[in-house]
Design an enzyme around this catalytic site. Structure first.
Site, PDB file in Angstrom:
ATOM      1  CB  THR A 146     -94.625 -40.400  11.496  1.00 21.36           C
ATOM      2  OG1 THR A 146     -95.776 -41.051  10.978  1.00 21.36           O
ATOM      3  CG2 THR A 146     -95.036 -39.238  12.370  1.00 21.36           C
ATOM      4  CE  LYS A 168     -99.265 -39.307  11.277  1.00 17.34           C
ATOM      5  NZ  LYS A 168     -98.583 -40.581  11.556  1.00 17.34           N
ATOM      6  CB  THR A 179    -102.450 -42.844  13.302  1.00 19.01           C
ATOM      7  OG1 THR A 179    -102.616 -43.554  14.460  1.00 19.01           O
ATOM      8  CG2 THR A 179    -101.437 -41.766  13.630  1.00 19.01           C
ATOM      9  CD  GLU A 259     -96.508 -48.253   9.933  1.00 17.88           C
ATOM     10  OE1 GLU A 259     -96.967 -49.218  10.573  1.00 17.88           O
ATOM     11  OE2 GLU A 259     -96.055 -47.230  10.462  1.00 17.88           O
ATOM     12  CG  ASN A 378     -96.030 -51.717  12.871  1.00 22.26           C
ATOM     13  OD1 ASN A 378     -96.021 -50.567  13.302  1.00 22.26           O
ATOM     14  ND2 ASN A 378     -96.520 -52.028  11.691  1.00 22.26           N
ATOM     15  CB  SER A 383     -88.566 -49.324  17.741  1.00 23.50           C
ATOM     16  OG  SER A 383     -88.102 -50.337  18.588  1.00 23.50           O
TER      17      SER A 383
END
Lengths: 383, 383
Positions: A146, A168, A179, A259, A378, A383
């Protein structure tokens, strides 16, 4: 080599059109036997995505013939329709592979609260089945990315049996698990109870101790499938060690790709009264935003470490705490220690040791620094 | 009006030279009686600064004649010498004020792990004593600022008695308490047991529910001193409400001044089975870095809210959760609700409501967004 390093497995990774940008987004891993034993560990979050609810259910048999994984959508918080979609995905894979839907696990990752485009996903399963290959592990690992900047694979083993896997994950890493989607495969001839024990023993000290930002996901899944194709049944300790090695390696790759991170932080708690104390203290330090900012600024701010330790219930005396940053004991007996100017924090890995002087237990938690890039990635900017 | 709004109190704020930039850094608050009752609430952090250890001790008598506060150094993690310094500070104030050292509380704020410059602090106490005034509350409030951009004061009361106070705090806000120093004064004629109860009742629902960044400090102190100078003893409920009002107002001022924040986030948990559940869920939401980044980006990302709720032990069913952001129920029954494009997040205050559908208890936690400015302010760039 990923999930096809072990004999008895085929895999594929394709672009089914789930991601709007056309990147690979669908992976298929198939266990061709002769054995089809499996075990799984799932998120401890009580808000579980549809594929987690499904896969937990099918794993109860201790058998898996295949795993379908998609990126581009988490299928979490999607209600009964989301669960129907996961079910339909498993049915489709079962149909094209000639197995039962109850032998197919499903994993999804991506945005929460959005239904998957089933008109693209189901044909994608058929396409992926047509491309299954003993060399497909790499492509499968790429298709589950992702925000990952690199795909993650690892292999370990001994003599003529192998444990391999792919992962991942790049954010929302937190205990119980990050995650992450992880599929491990082995050609060792091992039953599902043994797989389950080896997997739980391994995740407890690896993925569960990777804590990027303290946020626990709705979709975390770690699966271990055994084909028995090597015909060999290793000693438990050897097998468990290989599983732990692969989990540890993949966990390290997750942290290195977190990230926005510019530093990987190894928080080692030593001389704790119990391992649980060591883990609690390590997690508290690893989750302290002020410390994570200080590390980003290459500031060996041991006061933040002591503040974080002080919020725990672990056994310790404040005036006996010692803290080292990159080998320099900047805090001794709860106060100023060696000269903090001696600490060299130029490199990516930062090693913090917290000495509780309360026993002989130890634990290591991995985290990363908190950066403006994390905030940007984030927030809605991205987004 | 601050700590001198109530009759019977004098205060001063001066620059003693503790801060290298020459800004005010020493405050003195004196209770001239006739009563000298007092109560205090301190950090729950087990690593406590020397002034916290000292003030907890002197508060056991329920009596305080004065409070010395300094910014420019926390005197935390400073060992036996740090404690001696706090003791010397109290002795100095006692000497110049003609009271006992055991009636003097000390509060410090600033960097951890650094000894205070006593050669500047002790003469500063004498200078401050010479400037004590019934109008000194404002100067005292200014002298306790660290990274605060504004000084914080508040007043409440009824008829002819008053509760007033000052606070400092701009980061490291967290329950049990934030990095805050707060001194409240009242001229109500109230004994120390009543003060203690009113203060604990108030902090439990105000400062303890302000959670800027989840980091708990070593120095948090909230003191309440009563002079009895009004000659009036209010009904408990009236008095407690005035104390709660001042604490609530100061708590709001702390959140509005939180380091780097661009949004104040009110997390309201409703229909919880118990108040403890509501607080646990509110805190979990308020501490979720991913949500805090999303709010910064004006993204009504309810998936982050559900993920945060899912990590708690509170009573709820995932498919009955509802979430509103600024009045729009973007999540209904654990899935997609109203159109998220209807959510207007342009203003500074953001209101998140989490409906657990599990009872009738409620709690509100205040936090703020996570921004690149927070990272910059707390990395070495700023130190």
């Amino acid at each position: 080599m990923s999930v096809t390093a072990a004999k008895g497995f085929t895999a594929a990774g394709i672009a089914a059109g789930i991601k709007e940008n056309g990147n690979p987004d669908l992976a298929l891993v198939v266990n061709n036997g002769p054995r089809r034993a499996a075990a799984g560990v799932f998120t401890a979050n009580r808000v579980k995505a549809a594929p987690v609810l499904w896969s937990e259910q099918v794993l109860k048999s201790g058998q898996l013939a295949a795993v379908v994984l998609n990126s581009g959508g988490a299928n979490a918080c999607t209600g009964p329709k989301g669960f129907q979609d996961t079910h339909a995905t498993a049915e489709k894979a079962a149909e094209v592979l000639g197995v039962g839907a109850g032998e197919v696990a499903v994993c999804s990752t991506g945005l929460i609260g959005v239904l998957l485009p089933m008109d693209k996903l189901l044909p994608g399963v058929e396409t992926a089945a047509g491309q299954l290959s003993e060399h497909g592990g790499e492509k499968a690992a790429i298709a589950i990315k992702t925000t990952d900047t690199v795909h993650k694979t690892s292999v370990a083993g001994k003599d003529s049996w192998t444990v391999g896997g792919m992962a991942k994950g790049a954010g929302m890493l937190a205990p119980g698990l990050a995650t992450m989607l992880v599929v491990l495969t082995t050609d060792a001839d091992v039953d599902s109870e043994t797989l389950d024990k080896a997997l739980r023993d391994a995740t407890k000290v690896t993925f569960d101790r990777v804590d990027s930002d303290g946020c626990m996901s709705t979709n975390d899944t770690v699966l271990l499938l055994a084909s028995g194709a090597s015909g060999l049944t290793p000693a438990y300790d050897d097998f468990a060690e290989a599983v732990r090695q692969v989990c540890d390696d993949l966990g390290q790759q997750l942290i290195r790709d977190a990230e926005g991170a510019s530093k990987d932080i190894k928080v080692e708690v030593i001389n704790a009264a119990t391992e649980a104390d060591a883990v609690e203290v390590g997690r508290s330090i690893a989750r302290n935003n002020l410390l994570k900012c200080a590390v980003h600024g290459e500031d060996p701010n041991w006061g933040r470490v002591l503040s974080a330790i002080g919020t725990t219930k672990a056994a310790f005396e404040p005036d006996r705490l010692n803290v080292a940053v990159n080998g320099v004991w900047v805090c001794k007996n709860g106060g100023v220690g060696e000269d903090r100017d001696k600490v060299d924090m130029r490199y990516r890995e930062v090693h913090i040791v917290a000495d509780l002087c309360a026993g002989d237990a130890t634990a290591t938690i991995w985290t990363n620094d908190l950066t403006a890039d994390y905030v940007h990635e984030n927030s809605a900017y991205s987004s």
